[in-house]
Write a protein that holds these residues in place. Structure first.
Motif, PDB file in Angstrom:
ATOM      1  N   HIS A  68       0.823  -1.207   0.000  1.00 56.33           N
ATOM      2  CA  HIS A  68       0.000   0.000   0.000  1.00 56.33           C
ATOM      3  C   HIS A  68       0.859   1.260   0.000  1.00 56.33           C
ATOM      4  CE1 HIS A  68      -3.241  -2.737   0.760  1.00 56.33           C
ATOM      5  NE2 HIS A  68      -2.656  -3.164   1.856  1.00 56.33           N
ATOM      6  N   ALA A  69       1.802   1.321  -0.914  1.00 51.13           N
ATOM      7  CA  ALA A  69       2.739   2.444  -0.951  1.00 51.13           C
ATOM      8  C   ALA A  69       2.042   3.763  -1.261  1.00 51.13           C
ATOM      9  CB  ALA A  69       3.829   2.180  -1.980  1.00 51.13           C
ATOM     10  N   VAL A  70       1.105   3.761  -2.196  1.00 53.31           N
ATOM     11  CA  VAL A  70       0.424   5.005  -2.572  1.00 53.31           C
ATOM     12  C   VAL A  70      -0.367   5.558  -1.385  1.00 53.31           C
ATOM     13  CG1 VAL A  70      -1.323   6.016  -4.077  1.00 53.31           C
ATOM     14  CG2 VAL A  70       0.331   4.411  -5.007  1.00 53.31           C
ATOM     15  N   GLY A  71      -1.096   4.701  -0.711  1.00 51.79           N
ATOM     16  CA  GLY A  71      -1.851   5.140   0.461  1.00 51.79           C
ATOM     17  C   GLY A  71      -0.945   5.633   1.570  1.00 51.79           C
ATOM     18  N   ALA A  72       0.195   4.962   1.746  1.00 54.01           N
ATOM     19  CA  ALA A  72       1.141   5.375   2.785  1.00 54.01           C
ATOM     20  C   ALA A  72       1.703   6.760   2.498  1.00 54.01           C
ATOM     21  CB  ALA A  72       2.268   4.357   2.898  1.00 54.01           C
ATOM     22  N   VAL A  73       2.091   6.992   1.250  1.00 51.92           N
ATOM     23  CA  VAL A  73       2.664   8.288   0.876  1.00 51.92           C
ATOM     24  C   VAL A  73       1.621   9.388   0.968  1.00 51.92           C
ATOM     25  CG1 VAL A  73       3.631   9.589  -1.062  1.00 51.92           C
ATOM     26  CG2 VAL A  73       4.498   7.304  -0.543  1.00 51.92           C
ATOM     27  N   LEU A  74       0.449   9.156   0.399  1.00 51.46           N
ATOM     28  CA  LEU A  74      -0.593  10.191   0.406  1.00 51.46           C
ATOM     29  C   LEU A  74      -1.129  10.457   1.812  1.00 51.46           C
ATOM     30  CD1 LEU A  74      -2.592   9.300  -2.819  1.00 51.46           C
ATOM     31  CD2 LEU A  74      -0.871  11.085  -2.496  1.00 51.46           C
ATOM     32  N   GLY A  75      -1.403   9.401   2.558  1.00 47.62           N
ATOM     33  CA  GLY A  75      -1.930   9.570   3.910  1.00 47.62           C
ATOM     34  C   GLY A  75      -0.967  10.296   4.829  1.00 47.62           C
ATOM     35  N   THR A  76       0.304   9.922   4.752  1.00 45.60           N
ATOM     36  CA  THR A  76       1.310  10.558   5.582  1.00 45.60           C
ATOM     37  C   THR A  76       1.493  12.024   5.202  1.00 45.60           C
ATOM     38  OG1 THR A  76       2.459   8.455   5.841  1.00 45.60           O
ATOM     39  CG2 THR A  76       3.706  10.432   6.343  1.00 45.60           C
ATOM     40  N   VAL A 103       6.783  21.497   4.714  1.00 46.47           N
ATOM     41  CA  VAL A 103       6.513  20.212   5.358  1.00 46.47           C
ATOM     42  C   VAL A 103       5.857  19.256   4.361  1.00 46.47           C
ATOM     43  CG1 VAL A 103       5.053  19.080   7.099  1.00 46.47           C
ATOM     44  CG2 VAL A 103       6.410  21.075   7.723  1.00 46.47           C
ATOM     45  N   VAL A 104       4.888  19.742   3.608  1.00 44.91           N
ATOM     46  CA  VAL A 104       4.191  18.892   2.643  1.00 44.91           C
ATOM     47  C   VAL A 104       5.141  18.404   1.553  1.00 44.91           C
ATOM     48  CG1 VAL A 104       2.418  18.909   0.833  1.00 44.91           C
ATOM     49  CG2 VAL A 104       1.902  19.842   3.093  1.00 44.91           C
ATOM     50  N   VAL A 105       5.920  19.304   0.981  1.00 38.25           N
ATOM     51  CA  VAL A 105       6.852  18.915  -0.089  1.00 38.25           C
ATOM     52  C   VAL A 105       7.915  17.955   0.454  1.00 38.25           C
ATOM     53  CG1 VAL A 105       8.646  19.780  -1.648  1.00 38.25           C
ATOM     54  CG2 VAL A 105       6.445  20.956  -1.497  1.00 38.25           C
ATOM     55  N   GLY A 106       8.464  18.256   1.626  1.00 35.29           N
ATOM     56  CA  GLY A 106       9.470  17.383   2.221  1.00 35.29           C
ATOM     57  C   GLY A 106       8.928  16.012   2.573  1.00 35.29           C
ATOM     58  N   THR A 107       7.709  15.973   3.110  1.00 31.69           N
ATOM     59  CA  THR A 107       7.093  14.691   3.451  1.00 31.69           C
ATOM     60  C   THR A 107       6.805  13.883   2.194  1.00 31.69           C
ATOM     61  OG1 THR A 107       6.090  15.675   5.423  1.00 31.69           O
ATOM     62  CG2 THR A 107       5.172  13.595   4.660  1.00 31.69           C
ATOM     63  N   LEU A 108       6.279  14.549   1.170  1.00 31.92           N
ATOM     64  CA  LEU A 108       5.998  13.856  -0.082  1.00 31.92           C
ATOM     65  C   LEU A 108       7.278  13.286  -0.691  1.00 31.92           C
ATOM     66  CD1 LEU A 108       3.919  13.062  -2.230  1.00 31.92           C
ATOM     67  CD2 LEU A 108       4.320  15.285  -3.294  1.00 31.92           C
ATOM     68  N   ALA A 109       8.338  14.078  -0.698  1.00 32.84           N
ATOM     69  CA  ALA A 109       9.605  13.615  -1.260  1.00 32.84           C
ATOM     70  C   ALA A 109      10.196  12.473  -0.433  1.00 32.84           C
ATOM     71  CB  ALA A 109      10.596  14.772  -1.344  1.00 32.84           C
ATOM     72  N   GLY A 110      10.212  12.639   0.868  1.00 32.57           N
ATOM     73  CA  GLY A 110      10.813  11.620   1.735  1.00 32.57           C
ATOM     74  C   GLY A 110      10.048  10.310   1.738  1.00 32.57           C
ATOM     75  N   THR A 111       8.736  10.375   1.842  1.00 31.21           N
ATOM     76  CA  THR A 111       7.950   9.141   1.866  1.00 31.21           C
ATOM     77  C   THR A 111       7.943   8.467   0.494  1.00 31.21           C
ATOM     78  OG1 THR A 111       5.899  10.401   1.513  1.00 31.21           O
ATOM     79  CG2 THR A 111       6.484   9.835   3.795  1.00 31.21           C
ATOM     80  N   LEU A 114      11.295   6.700   0.197  1.00 33.99           N
ATOM     81  CA  LEU A 114      11.307   5.528   1.072  1.00 33.99           C
ATOM     82  C   LEU A 114      10.457   4.406   0.487  1.00 33.99           C
ATOM     83  CD1 LEU A 114      12.189   4.266   3.741  1.00 33.99           C
ATOM     84  CD2 LEU A 114      10.213   5.381   4.819  1.00 33.99           C
ATOM     85  N   ALA A 115       9.267   4.741   0.019  1.00 35.30           N
ATOM     86  CA  ALA A 115       8.381   3.722  -0.556  1.00 35.30           C
ATOM     87  C   ALA A 115       8.956   3.145  -1.842  1.00 35.30           C
ATOM     88  CB  ALA A 115       6.998   4.321  -0.810  1.00 35.30           C
ATOM     89  N   ALA A 116       9.668   3.962  -2.616  1.00 39.92           N
ATOM     90  CA  ALA A 116      10.260   3.473  -3.867  1.00 39.92           C
ATOM     91  C   ALA A 116      11.488   2.599  -3.609  1.00 39.92           C
ATOM     92  CB  ALA A 116      10.639   4.653  -4.758  1.00 39.92           C
ATOM     93  N   LEU A 117      12.259   2.924  -2.591  1.00 43.69           N
ATOM     94  CA  LEU A 117      13.481   2.170  -2.304  1.00 43.69           C
ATOM     95  C   LEU A 117      13.230   0.876  -1.533  1.00 43.69           C
ATOM     96  CD1 LEU A 117      15.965   5.020  -1.366  1.00 43.69           C
ATOM     97  CD2 LEU A 117      15.964   3.613  -3.429  1.00 43.69           C
ATOM     98  N   LEU A 118      12.164   0.824  -0.770  1.00 42.22           N
ATOM     99  CA  LEU A 118      11.918  -0.329   0.094  1.00 42.22           C
ATOM    100  C   LEU A 118      11.851  -1.651  -0.666  1.00 42.22           C
ATOM    101  CD1 LEU A 118      11.472  -1.180   3.011  1.00 42.22           C
ATOM    102  CD2 LEU A 118       9.025  -0.959   2.604  1.00 42.22           C
ATOM    103  N   PRO A 119      11.146  -1.757  -1.774  1.00 42.69           N
ATOM    104  CA  PRO A 119      11.132  -3.055  -2.475  1.00 42.69           C
ATOM    105  C   PRO A 119      12.513  -3.498  -2.946  1.00 42.69           C
ATOM    106  CG  PRO A 119       9.364  -1.652  -3.282  1.00 42.69           C
ATOM    107  CD  PRO A 119      10.225  -0.806  -2.387  1.00 42.69           C
TER     108      PRO A 119
END
Length: 127
Positions: A68-76, A103-111, A114-119
């Motif tokens: 659920h990477a998309v939900g994790a990134v958007l929700g966070t 905060v929004v741009v940094g969170t979007l970039a960071g999450t 992270l979601a792209a690198l995790l797999p």
């Protein structure tokens, strides 16, 4: 099957975690520190921000590892934006909007990173 309801459901937990983490780590500290030389810092200490980032990152890793990477990134991202807006909106200068945007741009970039690198990281560990 329509995936939009699934994204909303799986974005809800990261949203709640982000808002709760903001309140737990940053919400209680609202005072700036005045040092003996007259310089002013704060209101947050580095360890508070680090705790917030690690808490939110753990939720993103957990959600992403379950597909659920998309939900994790958007929700966070929405949760962090909402929490920072609520916390800072009483600023009379209006500059809080710049901080919220950062905060929004940094969170979007960071999450997203992270979601792209995790797999890729977990695939390497399974070999």
């Amino acid at each position: 099957m329509n995936r939009k309801p699934l994204i909303v459901v799986h974005a809800l937990l990261p949203f709640v975690v982000a808002v709760a983490a903001w309140a737990a780590w940053l919400g209680w500290d609202q005072h700036r520190d005045v040092h003996p030389d007259g310089s002013v810092t704060g209101p947050y200490e580095a360890w508070q921000v680090a705790g917030l980032v690690l808490t939110v990152a753990a939720c993103v890793v957990w959600s992403t590892s379950r597909g659920h990477a998309v939900g994790a990134v958007l929700g966070t991202t929405v949760g962090m934006g909402a929490a920072s807006y609520y916390d800072w909106s009483d600023d009379s200068s209006g500059l809080f909007a710049v901080g919220v945007a950062m905060v929004v741009v940094g969170t979007l970039a960071g999450t997203s990173a992270l979601a792209a690198l995790l797999p890729h990281v977990t695939r390497i560990g399974r070999r």
